[in-house]
Design a protein around this motif. Structure first.
Motif, PDB file in Angstrom:
ATOM      1  N   GLN A 142       0.956  -1.059  -0.641  1.00 32.79           N
ATOM      2  CA  GLN A 142       0.056   0.339   0.311  1.00 32.79           C
ATOM      3  C   GLN A 142       1.080   1.286   0.282  1.00 32.79           C
ATOM      4  OE1 GLN A 142      -3.379   0.976  -0.129  1.00 32.79           O
ATOM      5  NE2 GLN A 142      -3.130   2.534   0.530  1.00 32.79           N
ATOM      6  N   LEU A 143       1.874   1.379   0.202  1.00 28.67           N
ATOM      7  CA  LEU A 143       2.493   2.784   0.474  1.00 28.67           C
ATOM      8  C   LEU A 143       3.306   2.282  -0.631  1.00 28.67           C
ATOM      9  CD1 LEU A 143       4.915   0.983   3.553  1.00 28.67           C
ATOM     10  CD2 LEU A 143       3.464   2.348   3.864  1.00 28.67           C
ATOM     11  N   ALA A 144       3.376   1.407  -1.406  1.00 30.18           N
ATOM     12  CA  ALA A 144       4.032   2.149  -3.012  1.00 30.18           C
ATOM     13  C   ALA A 144       2.765   3.252  -3.450  1.00 30.18           C
ATOM     14  CB  ALA A 144       4.076   1.386  -3.716  1.00 30.18           C
ATOM     15  N   THR A 145       1.033   2.306  -3.358  1.00 38.77           N
ATOM     16  CA  THR A 145       0.375   2.815  -3.886  1.00 38.77           C
ATOM     17  C   THR A 145       0.083   4.580  -3.305  1.00 38.77           C
ATOM     18  OG1 THR A 145      -1.029   1.082  -3.967  1.00 38.77           O
ATOM     19  CG2 THR A 145      -2.480   2.631  -3.771  1.00 38.77           C
ATOM     20  N   ASP A 146       0.266   4.674  -2.121  1.00 38.77           N
ATOM     21  CA  ASP A 146       0.330   5.571  -1.012  1.00 38.77           C
ATOM     22  C   ASP A 146       0.987   6.840  -1.612  1.00 38.77           C
ATOM     23  OD1 ASP A 146      -1.255   4.761   0.522  1.00 38.77           O
ATOM     24  OD2 ASP A 146       0.236   4.765   1.938  1.00 38.77           O
ATOM     25  N   ASN A 147       2.492   7.013  -2.329  1.00 40.79           N
ATOM     26  CA  ASN A 147       2.974   7.275  -2.651  1.00 40.79           C
ATOM     27  C   ASN A 147       2.626   7.915  -3.960  1.00 40.79           C
ATOM     28  OD1 ASN A 147       4.900   6.900  -0.272  1.00 40.79           O
ATOM     29  ND2 ASN A 147       6.568   6.108  -2.164  1.00 40.79           N
ATOM     30  N   GLN A 148       2.052   7.342  -5.064  1.00 39.24           N
ATOM     31  CA  GLN A 148       1.597   6.851  -6.233  1.00 39.24           C
ATOM     32  C   GLN A 148       0.080   8.886  -6.130  1.00 39.24           C
ATOM     33  OE1 GLN A 148       3.232   6.672  -9.708  1.00 39.24           O
ATOM     34  NE2 GLN A 148       1.298   7.837  -9.804  1.00 39.24           N
ATOM     35  N   ASN A 149      -0.678   8.109  -4.994  1.00 37.74           N
ATOM     36  CA  ASN A 149      -1.267   8.508  -5.128  1.00 37.74           C
ATOM     37  C   ASN A 149      -1.115  10.036  -4.577  1.00 37.74           C
ATOM     38  OD1 ASN A 149      -3.441   7.218  -5.386  1.00 37.74           O
ATOM     39  ND2 ASN A 149      -3.522   6.185  -3.523  1.00 37.74           N
ATOM     40  N   ALA A 150      -0.010  10.325  -3.838  1.00 44.13           N
ATOM     41  CA  ALA A 150       0.839  11.512  -3.524  1.00 44.13           C
ATOM     42  C   ALA A 150       1.473  12.241  -4.868  1.00 44.13           C
ATOM     43  CB  ALA A 150       1.924  11.869  -2.677  1.00 44.13           C
ATOM     44  N   THR A 151       1.852  11.690  -6.351  1.00 47.49           N
ATOM     45  CA  THR A 151       2.604  11.969  -6.575  1.00 47.49           C
ATOM     46  C   THR A 151       1.500  12.716  -8.011  1.00 47.49           C
ATOM     47  OG1 THR A 151       4.055  10.514  -6.644  1.00 47.49           O
ATOM     48  CG2 THR A 151       3.692  11.731  -9.419  1.00 47.49           C
ATOM     49  N   THR A 152       0.020  11.920  -7.895  1.00 41.24           N
ATOM     50  CA  THR A 152      -1.303  12.562  -8.883  1.00 41.24           C
ATOM     51  C   THR A 152      -1.761  13.660  -8.143  1.00 41.24           C
ATOM     52  OG1 THR A 152      -1.404  10.088  -9.028  1.00 41.24           O
ATOM     53  CG2 THR A 152      -3.060  11.614  -9.274  1.00 41.24           C
ATOM     54  N   LEU A 153      -1.711  13.622  -6.930  1.00 39.16           N
ATOM     55  CA  LEU A 153      -2.380  15.106  -6.401  1.00 39.16           C
ATOM     56  C   LEU A 153      -0.851  15.873  -6.520  1.00 39.16           C
ATOM     57  CD1 LEU A 153      -4.550  15.938  -4.095  1.00 39.16           C
ATOM     58  CD2 LEU A 153      -3.337  15.383  -2.748  1.00 39.16           C
ATOM     59  N   ASP A 154      -0.354  16.045  -6.224  1.00 40.23           N
ATOM     60  CA  ASP A 154       1.147  16.831  -6.530  1.00 40.23           C
ATOM     61  C   ASP A 154       1.029  17.838  -8.404  1.00 40.23           C
ATOM     62  OD1 ASP A 154       3.264  18.238  -8.092  1.00 40.23           O
ATOM     63  OD2 ASP A 154       4.302  17.241  -6.248  1.00 40.23           O
ATOM     64  N   ALA A 155       0.498  16.099  -9.550  1.00 47.07           N
ATOM     65  CA  ALA A 155       0.156  16.866 -10.609  1.00 47.07           C
ATOM     66  C   ALA A 155      -1.081  17.635 -10.763  1.00 47.07           C
ATOM     67  CB  ALA A 155       0.288  16.148 -11.450  1.00 47.07           C
ATOM     68  N   GLY A 156      -2.007  17.538  -9.374  1.00 48.35           N
ATOM     69  CA  GLY A 156      -3.374  18.129 -10.371  1.00 48.35           C
ATOM     70  C   GLY A 156      -3.112  19.679  -9.593  1.00 48.35           C
ATOM     71  N   LEU A 157      -2.665  19.645  -8.357  1.00 50.53           N
ATOM     72  CA  LEU A 157      -2.495  20.695  -7.284  1.00 50.53           C
ATOM     73  C   LEU A 157      -2.085  21.660  -7.992  1.00 50.53           C
ATOM     74  CD1 LEU A 157      -2.238  19.608  -4.294  1.00 50.53           C
ATOM     75  CD2 LEU A 157      -4.372  20.362  -5.217  1.00 50.53           C
ATOM     76  N   ARG A 158      -1.059  21.675  -8.941  1.00 52.53           N
ATOM     77  CA  ARG A 158       0.228  22.364  -9.485  1.00 52.53           C
ATOM     78  C   ARG A 158      -0.921  23.198 -11.153  1.00 52.53           C
ATOM     79  NH1 ARG A 158       5.715  22.176  -8.578  1.00 52.53           N
ATOM     80  NH2 ARG A 158       6.024  20.239  -7.347  1.00 52.53           N
ATOM     81  N   LYS A 159      -1.984  22.430 -11.578  1.00 54.87           N
ATOM     82  CA  LYS A 159      -2.191  23.306 -11.852  1.00 54.87           C
ATOM     83  C   LYS A 159      -3.361  24.264 -12.396  1.00 54.87           C
ATOM     84  CE  LYS A 159      -2.447  18.911 -15.344  1.00 54.87           C
ATOM     85  NZ  LYS A 159      -3.452  17.736 -15.874  1.00 54.87           N
TER      86      LYS A 159
END
Length: 345
Positions: free
Chosen positions: A250-267
Motif C-alpha cells: 500500500q505504501l507504494a500506492t500512497d506514494n503514487q497517489n501523492a504524485t497524482t495529487l501533486d500533478a493536479g494541484l500544480r495546475k
C-alpha cells in the motif's frame, strides 16, 4: 471526508481488527507475550539489527534512543524541521538535559559537510556533540527521501568523530517503496533505528525500536522509567504483524497517489510548489491566492477535504490507505474550486 491531514489518521482495517482480536498474549514486561516477541524479532530482522522493543509511540522511540546514547549537557545534531526538534515537546532537553544543534536545510536533508561543521571541538565550555539523527522520509519538509549515499556519508562523519548515529524511520518504509533501497541498507551502521506502526502501516498505536542487544537492554530500562512498559501488548503487536504482511504494498500506492495529487494541484493558478513530491507527503504554498493557509484549509474542510496548514501560507497533504484514487481526484477538484472562489473574492 477526504482526510489528507496526516497518515496518523489511518484506522485499523477489518482484517487488522480480526488479527488483534485473535492475538495470543502474555505479559510483555516479563518477556512472555509471544506476539510482541514475534513482532520485535520481525522488525529487528527487517532493519538488520540484533534486537528490538515495542514502544507506545515513535516519540518515545526517539526520546529513548537519545537518553540511552547521551548524558545531560550533551548536544545532538538534527535537521531544523525534524520531528525531534519541532514536535516532541523538547523532551530531550526536558528529560535528558540534552541540547540540540538544528541544521538549516531546504528539504530536510543535510549534508556530511554540515555535520562536520556542526560537531563541536572538545572544549570545557561547550556542549559535547554526542549524536546525529537522520529522519527519512522527512516529516515537515515535503516528505523528502534521503539519497542512500548521503545517509552513509552522514553516518560516516558521525562515526569518525565518535558520535552515535540515530535513524528516525517513522516513514522509512515509504522511502523504501520510493527507492527500492532496503530498510536494512538505509540503517546499516546506525546505532539505533525504528519504524512507526501508526502511520502508513495503519496500526492504531506504536513504534518498534531496534539496535544491538546491549542497546535494547538500556532502551528497556528507559521504557520502564517513562511508563511505557505494557502487559498484554500482543493485541497491539498483532496489528503490526498484520500490517507488515498486508500493508507494505500500500505504501507504494500512497506514494503514487501523492504524485497524482501533486500533478493536479500544480495546475491550479496561485498554488506553488518549491520542490517535487518524493513520497506520500507534499507541501505547497497558497500565498499566490492572496489568503493564508488556515483560510484555505478551512474552506476546503467545509467541502469535505482536510488539508493541514503548517505555516502562514504553507499547506501539507499526506496520502495513506484512508485515501484512494477517487479521494485524490476529489481533493484536486475541491482545491481548484476553493482557489477559484478565493481569487474571485
Amino acid at each position: 471526508m477526504v482526510d489528507l491531514f496526516s497518515d496518523t489518521q489511518t484506522r485499523p482495517t477489518a482484517g487488522m481488527r480480526e488479527a488483534m482480536a485473535r492475538a495470543e498474549v502474555g505479559d510483555e514486561q516479563s518477556g512472555s507475550d509471544p506476539t510482541t516477541n514475534a513482532l520485535c524479532a520481525r522488525v529487528a530482522e527487517l532493519l538488520g539489527k540484533e534486537d528490538a522493543v515495542l514502544m507506545p509511540s515513535g516519540t518515545m522511540c526517539n526520546l529513548v534512543s537519545i537518553l540511552v546514547q547521551t548524558k545531560p549537557g550533551d548536544e545532538i545534531v538534527v535537521d531544523a524541521t525534524s520531528h525531534i526538534f519541532n514536535t516532541e515537546a523538547a523532551s530531550a532537553a526536558a528529560i535528558g538535559g540534552v541540547s540540540t544543534m538544528a541544521l538549516a536545510t531546504a528539504d530536510g536533508v543535510f549534508s556530511a559537510g554540515q555535520v562536520e561543521a556542526a560537531i563541536r571541538a572538545p572544549v570545557r565550555t561547550a556542549p559535547r556533540s554526542a549524536l546525529v539523527s537522520v529522519e527519512n522520509t522527512t516529516a515537515f519538509s515535503g516528505g523528502s527521501v534521503w539519497p542512500i549515499e548521503t545517509v552513509r556519508a552522514v553516518r560516516d562523519v558521525a562515526k569518525r568523530h565518535g558520535l552515535k548515529a540515530h535513524f528516525d524511520g517513522a516513514r522509512l518504509l515509504n522511502a523504501v517503496a520510493a527507492t527500492g533501497v532496503s530498510a536494512a541498507d538505509y540503517v546499516e551502521g546506525f546505532d539505533s533505528a525504528w519504524i512507526d506502526l501508526s502511520k502508513g502501516l495503519g496500526c492504531p498505536v506504536g513504534g518498534v525500536l531496534a539496535g544491538s542487544k546491549d542497546f535494547i537492554i538500556e532502551a528497556w530500562r528507559w521504557k520502564y522509567r517513562l511508563g511505557g512498559a505494557m502487559r498484554q501488548s500482543g493485541v497491539l503487536a498483532a496489528a503490526g504483524l498484520y500490517a507488515l504482511d498486508h500493508h507494505i504494498a500500500q505504501l507504494a500506492t500512497d506514494n503514487q497517489n501523492a504524485t497524482t495529487l501533486d500533478a493536479g494541484l500544480r495546475k491550479i493558478p496561485g498554488v506553488a510548489f518549491e520542490a517535487g513530491t518524493q513520497s506520500n507527503i507534499l507541501r505547497f504554498s497558497v500565498e499566490g491566492l492572496g489568503v493564508g493557509a488556515a483560510e484555505f484549509a478551512k474552506a476546503c474542510l467545509e467541502r469535505g477535504v482536510r488539508f493541514r496548514a503548517t505555516g502562514a501560507y504553507e499547506i501539507r497533504a499526506t496520502t495513506s490507505l484512508e485515501v484512494d484514487a477517487a479521494g485524490v481526484a476529489r481533493a484536486i477538484e475541491v482545491a481548484r474550486d476553493v482557489a477559484a472562489a478565493l481569487r474571485q473574492g
